[in-house]
Design an enzyme around this catalytic site. Structure first.
Site, PDB file in Angstrom:
ATOM      1  N   CYS A  77     -24.098 -98.999  30.896  1.00  0.00           N
ATOM      2  CA  CYS A  77     -25.487 -99.381  30.647  1.00  0.00           C
ATOM      3  C   CYS A  77     -26.269 -98.200  30.080  1.00  0.00           C
ATOM      4  CB  CYS A  77     -26.138 -99.957  31.909  1.00  0.00           C
ATOM      5  SG  CYS A  77     -27.632-100.903  31.510  1.00  0.00           S
ATOM      6  N   HIS A 177     -22.636-104.412  33.019  1.00  0.00           N
ATOM      7  CA  HIS A 177     -22.425-103.863  34.352  1.00  0.00           C
ATOM      8  C   HIS A 177     -21.096-104.376  34.902  1.00  0.00           C
ATOM      9  CE1 HIS A 177     -26.333-101.940  34.833  1.00  0.00           C
ATOM     10  NE2 HIS A 177     -26.781-102.922  34.076  1.00  0.00           N
ATOM     11  N   GLU A 179     -19.546-103.335  37.287  1.00  0.00           N
ATOM     12  CA  GLU A 179     -19.547-103.274  38.758  1.00  0.00           C
ATOM     13  C   GLU A 179     -20.056-104.553  39.407  1.00  0.00           C
ATOM     14  OE1 GLU A 179     -21.458-101.512  36.742  1.00  0.00           O
ATOM     15  OE2 GLU A 179     -23.537-101.645  37.405  1.00  0.00           O
TER      16      GLU A 179
END
Lengths: 195, 279
Positions: A77, A177, A179
């Site tokens: 990001c 993202h 994650e």
């Protein structure tokens, strides 16, 4: 293996730590030069605003340290955007690992900005998307993006094509993202950790 | 292509889900962590946890819960309920929440939106708007009655006298804010998304408030999550087409398995709505 997450004033470091916990990887959160240099893998995450983040990195010399790293580095990001040459967000000179500029999504495409939600990535190249199908969905939240360029290893489309992932030498970057991008995002992190 | 999002909402009291669930495969039907993880595996695009207690002691329970959810869930999740300060938001984001949702506190103190957006970035600030279609009292502060056109048809006249008005305190207390005005204001102040709940349709299972949602979605250049009224899979089709929503949120119809998330997403995909399909 020693994985370091670079500690700085950007949000969402916690989300990355939790993601590594979920896949059972250990890590160290630090801004210490010696610790970062001695790591096997370096993750440079973040959400936030470009000029504030760059000012913070400069004040601690991290803007010189990060581009000089030799081990695999993953920027996500705002971490990815700061690895590029320049960001239109508050006219910010960035670290210049990737020779590409970060520009705001134009407001005249009839699309909402920021680009928020799940979008598919394509033209997958390189080791981080190994095992992922074309059109894999990732979670994006951003108002600025990198154009498609020589370093692009995954594209995404929001009004126009942009770089979802970049790679140059030991530097890897993802606009989305990983994650919090479900099982496919987790796979990208695992691929990075097993490089 | 950017997909439309399906978002189950879990109401939390004392760290437990309320309203119950119909999940037979849950070991503990009241455990929000386990339920959240199941939704994530089923293909929910995001989760919203709404804390409906939120006294000081219970905040600690909530922080603890957020930490557990963050460990168990690999999709974005939002936490809302009783958030009124930078410190509240900081604690939740540090515990692993991806976004926070503010409601009454933003109406009370609109500068809070600016403060939070500056401190944490717009991407994690969701402003929840609860709204109800009510008669606008002539001369009510901040509302005005508008110019009454003497030649207007009765229905046009009616639309001048009634409007969607923002409510606080779980939709019980009317404010002096027109919903469309407030939606534009929260965007200008830095909100990243709007969670729009129609109190008129909430709980009815008769469908989302389509006109309202479409109006707000057109007025705001940030994503709108529509909430209130989902009772069938076609209601989701309607909210994404006619209602122009970016995401659809529902609670009990998912908890009680009246609508199965994989089936819903498959159906929407067949209807031509862009959906993230997972295995």
């Amino acid at each position: 293996m020693k994985t370091v997450i670079i500690k700085y004033n950007a949000g969402n470091v916690q989300s990355v730590m939790y993601a590594l916990d979920r896949i059972g990887a250990s890590y160290l959160l630090t801004d210490d030069e010696a610790e970062i240099r001695s790591a096997d893998k370096v993750i440079f995450p973040g959400v936030g605003e470009a000029s504030t983040a760059m000012a913070y990195l400069r004040a601690r010399g991290l803007d010189k340290l990060i581009p000089s790293l030799k081990q695999p580095v993953l920027g996500t990001c705002i971490g990815m955007q700061l690895l590029c040459r320049y960001s239109e967000e508050n006219d910010t000179t960035c670290m210049g690992v990737f020779d590409v500029d970060i520009r705001r999504f134009p407001g005249d495409l009839g699309l909402k900005v920021p680009h928020v939600g799940w979008n598919n990535i394509n033209d997958l190249k390189g080791p981080l998307t190994k095992g992922l199908p074309e059109n894999a969905f990732m979670y994006f939240v951003h108002s600025y993006c990198a154009d498609v360029c020589d370093y692009t290893v995954a594209t995404c489309d929001y009004g126009r094509p942009f770089s979802a992932m970049l790679q140059k030498d030991n530097f890897y970057a993802a606009q989305f993202h990983a994650e919090i991008s479900g099982n496919v995002g987790q796979r990208i992190l695992e691929n990075f950790l097993t490089l | 292509m950017l997909t439309k999002r399906i978002i189950p909402c879990l109401d939390i009291k004392d760290g437990r889900t309320v309203k119950g669930t119909n999940f037979v495969n849950l070991r503990d039907a009241g455990d929000p962590v386990e339920l959240g993880a199941i939704y994530a595996q089923e293909g929910a695009d995001e989760l919203v946890f709404l804390d409906i207690t939120a006294t000081v002691d219970e905040r600690k329970t909530l922080i603890d819960l957020v930490r557990k959810v963050a460990h168990a869930v690999n999709i974005p999740f939002t936490v809302g309920g009783g958030i009124s300060s930078v410190a509240d938001v900081s604690a939740l984001l540090n515990a692993g929440a991806d976004k926070v949702s503010i409601n009454s506190s933003a109406v009370r103190n609109p500068d809070l939106i600016n403060e939070l957006a500056l401190e944490f970035g717009s991407q994690c600030i969701v402003v929840a708007i609860d709204t109800r279609y009510i008669r606008v009292e002539p001369g009510a502060e901040g509302l005005g009655q508008g110019e009454t056109d003497l030649n207007a048809t009765p229905s046009a006249l009616n639309s001048q006298l009634f409007d969607h008005i923002v409510h606080t305190h779980g939709g019980r207390k009317p404010t002096a804010l027109r919903t469309i005005t407030w939606a534009k204001e929260v965007e200008e102040r830095g909100a990243g998304e709007i969670l729009l709940t129609s109190m008129d349709t909430d709980g009815t299972k008769a469908g989302f408030a389509l006109d309202l949602t479409a109006r707000i979605s057109a007025a705001a250049n940030i994503p709108v999550i529509a909430s209130g009224g989902a009772g069938s899979m076609d209601h989701f089709v309607d909210v994404f087409t006619t209602g122009k929503a970016d995401a659809g949120l529902a609670a009990s119809i998912f908890h009680f398995k009246e609508i199965d998330i994989p089936e819903l997403k498959g159906y929407l995909h067949q209807q031509g709505i862009p959906m993230r399909l997972t295995l």
